[in-house]
Design a protein around this motif. Structure first.
Motif, PDB file in Angstrom:
ATOM      1  N   GLN A   1      -4.088  -3.226  -9.317  1.00 21.09           N
ATOM      2  CA  GLN A   1      -4.491  -2.436  -8.163  1.00 21.09           C
ATOM      3  C   GLN A   1      -5.720  -3.066  -7.515  1.00 21.09           C
ATOM      4  O   GLN A   1      -6.557  -3.663  -8.195  1.00 21.09           O
TER       5      GLN A   1
ATOM      6  N   LYS B   1      -3.756   7.905   0.337  1.00 15.95           N
ATOM      7  CA  LYS B   1      -4.653   8.362  -0.727  1.00 15.95           C
ATOM      8  C   LYS B   1      -4.024   9.428  -1.614  1.00 15.95           C
ATOM      9  O   LYS B   1      -4.306   9.487  -2.823  1.00 15.95           O
TER      10      LYS B   1
ATOM     11  N   LEU C   1      -8.626  -1.697  -4.946  1.00 18.49           N
ATOM     12  CA  LEU C   1      -9.231  -0.628  -4.152  1.00 18.49           C
ATOM     13  C   LEU C   1      -9.908  -1.195  -2.912  1.00 18.49           C
ATOM     14  O   LEU C   1      -9.881  -0.596  -1.841  1.00 18.49           O
ATOM     15  N   ASP C   2     -10.513  -2.376  -3.074  1.00 20.71           N
ATOM     16  CA  ASP C   2     -11.249  -3.033  -1.994  1.00 20.71           C
ATOM     17  C   ASP C   2     -11.197  -4.528  -2.265  1.00 20.71           C
ATOM     18  O   ASP C   2     -11.562  -4.972  -3.361  1.00 20.71           O
TER      19      ASP C   2
ATOM     20  N   TRP D   1      -2.062   7.667  -4.332  1.00 20.34           N
ATOM     21  CA  TRP D   1      -2.697   6.559  -5.037  1.00 20.34           C
ATOM     22  C   TRP D   1      -2.476   6.616  -6.546  1.00 20.34           C
ATOM     23  O   TRP D   1      -2.246   5.586  -7.195  1.00 20.34           O
ATOM     24  N   ASP D   2      -2.504   7.797  -7.132  1.00 16.27           N
ATOM     25  CA  ASP D   2      -2.264   7.904  -8.573  1.00 16.27           C
ATOM     26  C   ASP D   2      -0.870   7.394  -8.927  1.00 16.27           C
ATOM     27  O   ASP D   2      -0.689   6.695  -9.938  1.00 16.27           O
TER      28      ASP D   2
ATOM     29  N   THR E   1      -0.781   3.614  -8.520  1.00  9.90           N
ATOM     30  CA  THR E   1      -1.442   3.016  -9.687  1.00  9.90           C
ATOM     31  C   THR E   1      -0.506   2.994 -10.890  1.00  9.90           C
ATOM     32  O   THR E   1      -0.429   1.995 -11.620  1.00  9.90           O
TER      33      THR E   1
ATOM     34  N   ASP F   1       0.803  -1.215   0.000  1.00 10.44           N
ATOM     35  CA  ASP F   1       0.000   0.000   0.000  1.00 10.44           C
ATOM     36  C   ASP F   1       0.839   1.268   0.000  1.00 10.44           C
ATOM     37  O   ASP F   1       0.280   2.362  -0.142  1.00 10.44           O
TER      38      ASP F   1
ATOM     39  N   VAL G   1      -2.291  -1.770  -3.271  1.00  7.57           N
ATOM     40  CA  VAL G   1      -3.495  -1.894  -2.445  1.00  7.57           C
ATOM     41  C   VAL G   1      -3.829  -0.520  -1.869  1.00  7.57           C
ATOM     42  O   VAL G   1      -2.976   0.122  -1.236  1.00  7.57           O
ATOM     43  N   TYR G   2      -5.069  -0.094  -2.066  1.00  2.00           N
ATOM     44  CA  TYR G   2      -5.454   1.225  -1.582  1.00  2.00           C
ATOM     45  C   TYR G   2      -5.603   1.233  -0.064  1.00  2.00           C
ATOM     46  O   TYR G   2      -6.192   0.330   0.536  1.00  2.00           O
ATOM     47  N   ASP G   3      -5.057   2.279   0.546  1.00  2.00           N
ATOM     48  CA  ASP G   3      -5.286   2.539   1.959  1.00  2.00           C
ATOM     49  C   ASP G   3      -5.454   4.044   2.118  1.00  2.00           C
ATOM     50  O   ASP G   3      -4.755   4.830   1.455  1.00  2.00           O
TER      51      ASP G   3
ATOM     52  N   ASP H   1     -14.033  -6.453  -3.849  1.00  2.00           N
ATOM     53  CA  ASP H   1     -14.301  -6.324  -5.282  1.00  2.00           C
ATOM     54  C   ASP H   1     -13.581  -7.379  -6.110  1.00  2.00           C
ATOM     55  O   ASP H   1     -13.921  -7.587  -7.276  1.00  2.00           O
TER      56      ASP H   1
END
Length: 215
Positions: free
Chosen positions: A205, A192, A207-208, A195-196, A199, A168, A186-188, A211
């Motif tokens: 990637q 944030k 996000l959750d 994140w770009d 990515t 993350d 991994v998004y945390d 998903d």
């Protein structure tokens, strides 16, 4: 993710512990009548081991204690959280179980101290899904170097090209990518603002985790 081996970071990737870590240095410094670390200082410490971050705090704030004493105090604070209330991220258990059922060999490589990794993941009931749990402190280097990933891959009998690294933090993403690993960002919420970039520097990637669970 189609690799046969997977190395997972723990904090901010598997467990939602970053709010606790985010407050740790502030609590430690405020107990001494000092202001909390700046955002820039937080970023510097984010991928350090406890030993490294303690030395950084002692030097930066001219504290009248050793890095070892500072680390012991902060480890004690975090140990209580890991043993009682740090939660799994939603969907993590199901995702790991699916990977394991499909034959992926997995381990954890974390900057957190070894006993805390074990206490946390055993309490949460996912430690047995991994071949082993590995701390950067055991290896002797934080994630600005690929040592922990390389050690983990060797222990699994893998090479970087067939190994996915789940991270993350941007610095760790870049380290793993430069060392030849397939990187899953991994998004945390703690990262944030980056994140770009995460990515852009990772091949996949998440996000959750909910998903990416196969229905």
């Amino acid at each position: 993710m189609d690799r046969k081996f997977a190395i997972f970071d723990m904090d901010g990737t598997l467990v939602d512990s970053m709010p606790y870590w985010g407050n740790l240095a502030s609590e430690f410094l405020q107990d001494r009548g000092l202001p909390p670390p700046t955002q820039a200082q937080r970023e510097v410490m984010k991928t350090m081991t406890m030993t490294e971050s303690s030395a950084y705090l002692v030097k930066t704030f001219s504290l009248p204690c050793t890095p070892q004493q500072a680390a012991a105090e902060m480890n004690h604070r975090m140990a209580e959280h890991y043993r009682s209330d740090v939660p799994l991220k939603p969907g993590v258990r199901e995702y790991l179980m699916q990977l394991k059922a499909s034959g992926v060999q997995m381990c954890v490589a974390s900057a957190t101290a070894q006993p805390l990794i074990e206490d946390c993941l055993e309490r949460l009931g996912i430690a047995e899904l991994f071949s082993f749990l590995l701390s950067c402190e055991t290896v002797g280097a934080g994630k600005s170097r690929p040592d922990v990933y390389n050690t983990a891959a060797r222990r699994m009998g893998a090479v970087p090209e067939e190994t996915a690294v789940f991270e993350d933090a941007l610095l760790a993403v870049n380290t793993a990518r430069a060392a030849g690993y397939f990187v899953v960002g991994v998004y945390d919420a703690s990262g944030k603002d980056q994140w770009d970039e995460i990515t852009a520097h990772s091949q996949e990637q998440i996000l959750d985790f909910r998903d990416v669970i196969k229905k």
